[in-house]
Design an enzyme around this catalytic site. Structure first.
Site, short mmCIF file in Angstrom:
data_model
loop_
_atom_site.label_atom_id
_atom_site.label_comp_id
_atom_site.label_asym_id
_atom_site.label_seq_id
_atom_site.Cartn_x
_atom_site.Cartn_y
_atom_site.Cartn_z
CE1 TYR A 39 0.44 14.58 -10.11
CE2 TYR A 39 -1.62 14.40 -11.28
CZ TYR A 39 -0.86 14.15 -10.16
OH TYR A 39 -1.41 13.46 -9.11
N GLY B 202 1.01 -0.66 -10.43
CA GLY B 202 1.39 -1.77 -11.29
C GLY B 202 1.70 -3.06 -10.56
CG PHE C 201 0.27 4.75 -6.32
CD1 PHE C 201 0.33 5.46 -7.50
CD2 PHE C 201 1.40 4.68 -5.53
CE1 PHE C 201 1.50 6.11 -7.88
CE2 PHE C 201 2.57 5.33 -5.90
CZ PHE C 201 2.62 6.05 -7.07
N PRO C 202 -4.47 3.39 -7.19
CG PRO C 202 -6.10 3.80 -8.82
CD PRO C 202 -4.88 4.41 -8.17
CG LEU C 203 -5.07 -0.30 -10.99
CD1 LEU C 203 -4.97 -0.19 -12.50
CD2 LEU C 203 -5.92 -1.50 -10.60
CB THR D 53 -0.47 -5.97 -13.52
OG1 THR D 53 0.65 -5.08 -13.42
CG2 THR D 53 -1.75 -5.20 -13.58
#
Length: 283
Positions: A60, A210, A205-207, A213
């Site tokens: 990263y 994006g 990528f627990p969400l 949303t």
């Protein structure tokens, strides 16, 4: 342990809702993102809010995220667990090269030790299994580093149930990091195996990067309104409810978004609400 905590590797208690550092770097996890002071503020706020698990990786930046962690938080609180990853080399914002030769893994681990300013890395995760190197050689290199005291626990990233089963006799595996979220459950079998074996599962990528949303189902909105919460908070609460070994580490470059994510730990979903979310399918 409480429902909010997990005993990583059998000896390191962590709060299950942690923080991931990928979003502190630029597009494609390459270079800086915004002002360095903002990234440092997010990391410090995470620890102020009680985060005890920070997930990062040597590529990263590359190297930048680990440097930010050390600059913001070293000397580290005694209860803080730093997890990092090695086994992938970056040559550009869209160029990822798997590198699992034992000598490369050792060099990557030692570079992470220097950047993080530690003598032992709490959790060192193999970012990808190298298909050109026998698994026994890759895990053997990490096991040797563990015997030398440079690694406390070993983890794997992006593995199948078969690969995890093969890995377990070769080295003690404390964690798995696979993609998993409300709308992507392709690693359900890996999660079930982790739960049976007491292995932490750190969903990346627990969400849904994006997507949750943007186009979440009406049911997600309804449950969010009931709890006066955001869609993201409900998605994280679902992960915490789904399995006691799930330890999501959502990332962000914003202090406000960080606080919103961490507040998801206070959302108590009912069994009925969880069943509704369980039944959701990708749009």
């Amino acid at each position: 342990m409480t429902p909010e905590t997990f005993l990583l590797g059998g000896d390191r208690p962590v709060r299950r809702l942690g923080f991931g550092t990928a979003q502190l770097t630029g597009p494609g996890y390459w270079g800086p993102r915004g002002e360095r002071s903002d990234a440092l503020a997010v990391l410090r706020r995470a620890v102020e809010r009680g985060v005890t698990l920070i997930d990062t990786a040597d590529n990263y930046g590359p190297g930048l995220a680990e440097e930010l962690v050390a600059e913001a938080l070293h000397p580290y609180p005694a209860d803080l667990v730093i997890a990092t990853k090695g086994g992938v080399v970056r040559t550009g914002d869209s160029a990822w090269h798997i590198a699992g030769r034992p000598e490369r893994l050792r060099a990557m681990c030692e570079a992470s030790l220097r950047r993080l300013r530690v003598e032992t890395i709490d959790l060192y995760q193999l970012h990808r299994l190298d298909p050109d190197v026998p698994m026994a050689e890759q895990l053997g290199a990490l096991a040797e580093l563990r015997r030398e005291g440079k690694i406390r626990h070993i983890g794997l990233d992006s593995v199948t149930p078969e690969q995890l089963t093969r890995a377990l006799p070769l080295a003690p595996i404390a964690s798995v990091q696979n993609r998993f979220n409300l709308l992507d459950r392709g690693s359900e079998a890996v999660l079930d195996l982790c739960q049976r074996r007491g292995i932490a599962f750190l969903p990346w990528f627990p969400l849904a990067n994006g997507a949750l949303t943007g186009d979440a189902a009406d049911a997600l909105d309804e449950i969010a309104r009931h709890h006066r919460a955001s869609r993201s908070q409900i998605a994280l609460a679902w992960l915490l409810h789904r399995s006691p070994v799930l330890c999501p580490t959502p990332g962000t470059g914003s202090v406000g978004h960080l606080d919103e994510n961490l507040d998801a730990a206070h959302v108590a979903l009912s069994d009925a609400e969880s069943k509704v979310l369980d039944a959701l399918q990708p749009a």
